[in-house]
Design a protein around this motif. Structure first.
Motif, PDB file in Angstrom:
ATOM      1  N   CYS A 128       0.633  -1.153  -0.009  1.00 14.36           N
ATOM      2  CA  CYS A 128      -0.001   0.102   0.144  1.00 14.36           C
ATOM      3  C   CYS A 128       0.804   1.380  -0.050  1.00 14.36           C
ATOM      4  O   CYS A 128       1.402   1.686   0.874  1.00 14.36           O
ATOM      5  N   GLU A 129       1.158   1.929  -1.334  1.00  7.15           N
ATOM      6  CA  GLU A 129       1.867   3.072  -1.183  1.00  7.15           C
ATOM      7  C   GLU A 129       1.290   3.895  -0.356  1.00  7.15           C
ATOM      8  O   GLU A 129       2.050   4.758   0.384  1.00  7.15           O
ATOM      9  N   TYR A 130       0.131   4.341  -0.397  1.00 12.22           N
ATOM     10  CA  TYR A 130      -0.361   5.549   0.261  1.00 12.22           C
ATOM     11  C   TYR A 130      -0.194   5.366   1.749  1.00 12.22           C
ATOM     12  O   TYR A 130       0.409   6.217   2.327  1.00 12.22           O
ATOM     13  N   CYS A 131      -0.323   4.256   2.411  1.00 10.35           N
ATOM     14  CA  CYS A 131      -0.425   3.994   3.597  1.00 10.35           C
ATOM     15  C   CYS A 131       1.270   4.013   4.104  1.00 10.35           C
ATOM     16  O   CYS A 131       1.417   4.429   5.004  1.00 10.35           O
ATOM     17  N   THR A 132       1.928   3.463   3.296  1.00  9.19           N
ATOM     18  CA  THR A 132       3.407   3.555   3.452  1.00  9.19           C
ATOM     19  C   THR A 132       3.887   4.868   3.624  1.00  9.19           C
ATOM     20  O   THR A 132       4.406   5.399   4.776  1.00  9.19           O
ATOM     21  N   TYR A 133       3.599   5.844   2.853  1.00  9.85           N
ATOM     22  CA  TYR A 133       4.008   7.284   2.870  1.00  9.85           C
ATOM     23  C   TYR A 133       3.409   7.695   4.021  1.00  9.85           C
ATOM     24  O   TYR A 133       4.051   8.811   4.700  1.00  9.85           O
ATOM     25  N   SER A 134       2.030   7.596   4.136  1.00 12.22           N
ATOM     26  CA  SER A 134       1.033   8.351   5.262  1.00 12.22           C
ATOM     27  C   SER A 134       1.693   7.727   6.840  1.00 12.22           C
ATOM     28  O   SER A 134       2.054   8.865   7.493  1.00 12.22           O
ATOM     29  N   HIS A 135       2.009   6.697   6.822  1.00  9.80           N
ATOM     30  CA  HIS A 135       2.478   6.190   8.242  1.00  9.80           C
ATOM     31  C   HIS A 135       3.934   6.430   8.376  1.00  9.80           C
ATOM     32  O   HIS A 135       4.470   6.802   9.591  1.00  9.80           O
ATOM     33  N   THR A 136       4.832   6.476   7.431  1.00 12.56           N
ATOM     34  CA  THR A 136       6.143   6.772   7.455  1.00 12.56           C
ATOM     35  C   THR A 136       6.154   8.312   7.965  1.00 12.56           C
ATOM     36  O   THR A 136       6.924   8.840   8.849  1.00 12.56           O
ATOM     37  N   ALA A 137       5.297   9.129   7.427  1.00  8.08           N
ATOM     38  CA  ALA A 137       5.327  10.682   7.777  1.00  8.08           C
ATOM     39  C   ALA A 137       4.930  10.716   9.212  1.00  8.08           C
ATOM     40  O   ALA A 137       5.474  11.553   9.886  1.00  8.08           O
ATOM     41  N   GLY A 138       3.967   9.743   9.573  1.00  2.37           N
ATOM     42  CA  GLY A 138       3.337   9.976  10.932  1.00  2.37           C
ATOM     43  C   GLY A 138       4.524   9.429  11.868  1.00  2.37           C
ATOM     44  O   GLY A 138       4.735  10.086  13.063  1.00  2.37           O
ATOM     45  N   ALA A 139       5.385   8.497  11.508  1.00  8.31           N
ATOM     46  CA  ALA A 139       6.474   8.020  12.596  1.00  8.31           C
ATOM     47  C   ALA A 139       7.506   8.997  12.559  1.00  8.31           C
ATOM     48  O   ALA A 139       8.029   9.139  13.467  1.00  8.31           O
ATOM     49  N   ARG A 140       7.736   9.688  11.489  1.00  2.50           N
ATOM     50  CA  ARG A 140       8.688  10.778  11.513  1.00  2.50           C
ATOM     51  C   ARG A 140       8.169  11.759  12.774  1.00  2.50           C
ATOM     52  O   ARG A 140       9.211  12.250  13.068  1.00  2.50           O
ATOM     53  N   ALA A 141       7.206  12.115  12.224  1.00  2.00           N
ATOM     54  CA  ALA A 141       6.596  13.106  13.470  1.00  2.00           C
ATOM     55  C   ALA A 141       6.548  12.881  14.733  1.00  2.00           C
ATOM     56  O   ALA A 141       6.566  13.619  15.541  1.00  2.00           O
ATOM     57  N   LYS A 142       6.441  11.551  14.950  1.00  2.00           N
ATOM     58  CA  LYS A 142       6.683  11.055  16.655  1.00  2.00           C
ATOM     59  C   LYS A 142       7.957  10.522  16.758  1.00  2.00           C
ATOM     60  O   LYS A 142       8.315  10.025  17.717  1.00  2.00           O
ATOM     61  N   GLY A 143       9.149  10.982  15.777  1.00  2.00           N
ATOM     62  CA  GLY A 143      10.317  10.983  16.363  1.00  2.00           C
ATOM     63  C   GLY A 143      11.255   9.826  15.673  1.00  2.00           C
ATOM     64  O   GLY A 143      12.341   9.583  16.004  1.00  2.00           O
ATOM     65  N   MET A 144      10.758   8.932  14.851  1.00  2.00           N
ATOM     66  CA  MET A 144      11.333   7.988  14.318  1.00  2.00           C
ATOM     67  C   MET A 144      12.687   8.327  13.264  1.00  2.00           C
ATOM     68  O   MET A 144      12.623   9.420  12.388  1.00  2.00           O
ATOM     69  N   THR A 145      13.814   7.745  13.553  1.00  2.00           N
ATOM     70  CA  THR A 145      15.068   8.121  12.932  1.00  2.00           C
ATOM     71  C   THR A 145      15.013   7.488  11.531  1.00  2.00           C
ATOM     72  O   THR A 145      14.354   6.187  11.386  1.00  2.00           O
ATOM     73  N   GLU A 146      15.898   7.826  10.779  1.00  2.00           N
ATOM     74  CA  GLU A 146      16.273   6.976   9.473  1.00  2.00           C
ATOM     75  C   GLU A 146      16.856   5.619   9.861  1.00  2.00           C
ATOM     76  O   GLU A 146      16.512   4.598   9.172  1.00  2.00           O
ATOM     77  N   GLU A 147      17.530   5.557  10.928  1.00  2.00           N
ATOM     78  CA  GLU A 147      18.028   4.316  11.195  1.00  2.00           C
ATOM     79  C   GLU A 147      16.802   3.360  11.673  1.00  2.00           C
ATOM     80  O   GLU A 147      16.983   2.296  11.185  1.00  2.00           O
ATOM     81  N   GLN A 148      15.981   3.888  12.575  1.00  6.95           N
ATOM     82  CA  GLN A 148      15.074   3.049  12.718  1.00  6.95           C
ATOM     83  C   GLN A 148      13.956   2.687  11.738  1.00  6.95           C
ATOM     84  O   GLN A 148      13.497   1.541  11.514  1.00  6.95           O
TER      85      GLN A 148
END
Length: 136
Positions: A83-103
């Protein structure tokens, strides 16, 4: 990236009262001034929109898992399901919650490994070890 939506986006200005109420809750809950396109396509069916929003709001709310962990799980499932849309959406959400590139890279490495070993286990059908099974 994906092409054009299969249905028109229901913008806030065009939405009926029932849809606007959900949009308002989305923006209030997310502390945002916009509603993303996923919700705008679901808005063609106000009952589906409300049911899906109520469910995701409940599932993604704070609980035994912290919000970043929930987003990482969502990324993993979305990537696996393609799911391209969900992958983009939740990657943005995770980044907003502090996800690092390493994570991010690590979670995708785990996803890739799990998919590979799952397919091998499904193909080879080893019996489940008794040590892995729940005991009373």
């Amino acid at each position: 990236m994906s092409g054009k939506a299969l249905v028109a986006l229901v913008e806030y200005e065009m939405a009926g009262a029932e849809v606007r109420a959900v949009y308002d809750d989305i923006m209030e809950t997310r502390k945002s001034d916009w509603v993303n396109n996923f919700w705008k396509v679901l808005a063609h069916d106000p009952a589906l929109l409300k049911r899906t929003w109520d469910s995701i709001k409940q599932v993604m709310a704070p609980g035994a898992l912290d919000p970043l962990t929930k987003e990482l799980i969502y990324i993993a499932v979305s990537a696996t399901n393609g799911c391209e849309y969900c992958t983009y959406s939740h990657t943005a959400g995770a980044r907003a919650k502090g996800m690092t590139e390493e994570q991010f890279m690590e979670v995708l490495s785990v996803v890739g490994m799990a998919n590979e070993t799952n397919r091998l286990a499904n193909a080879l059908r080893p019996p489940v070890d008794v040590q892995f099974q729940p005991h009373d």
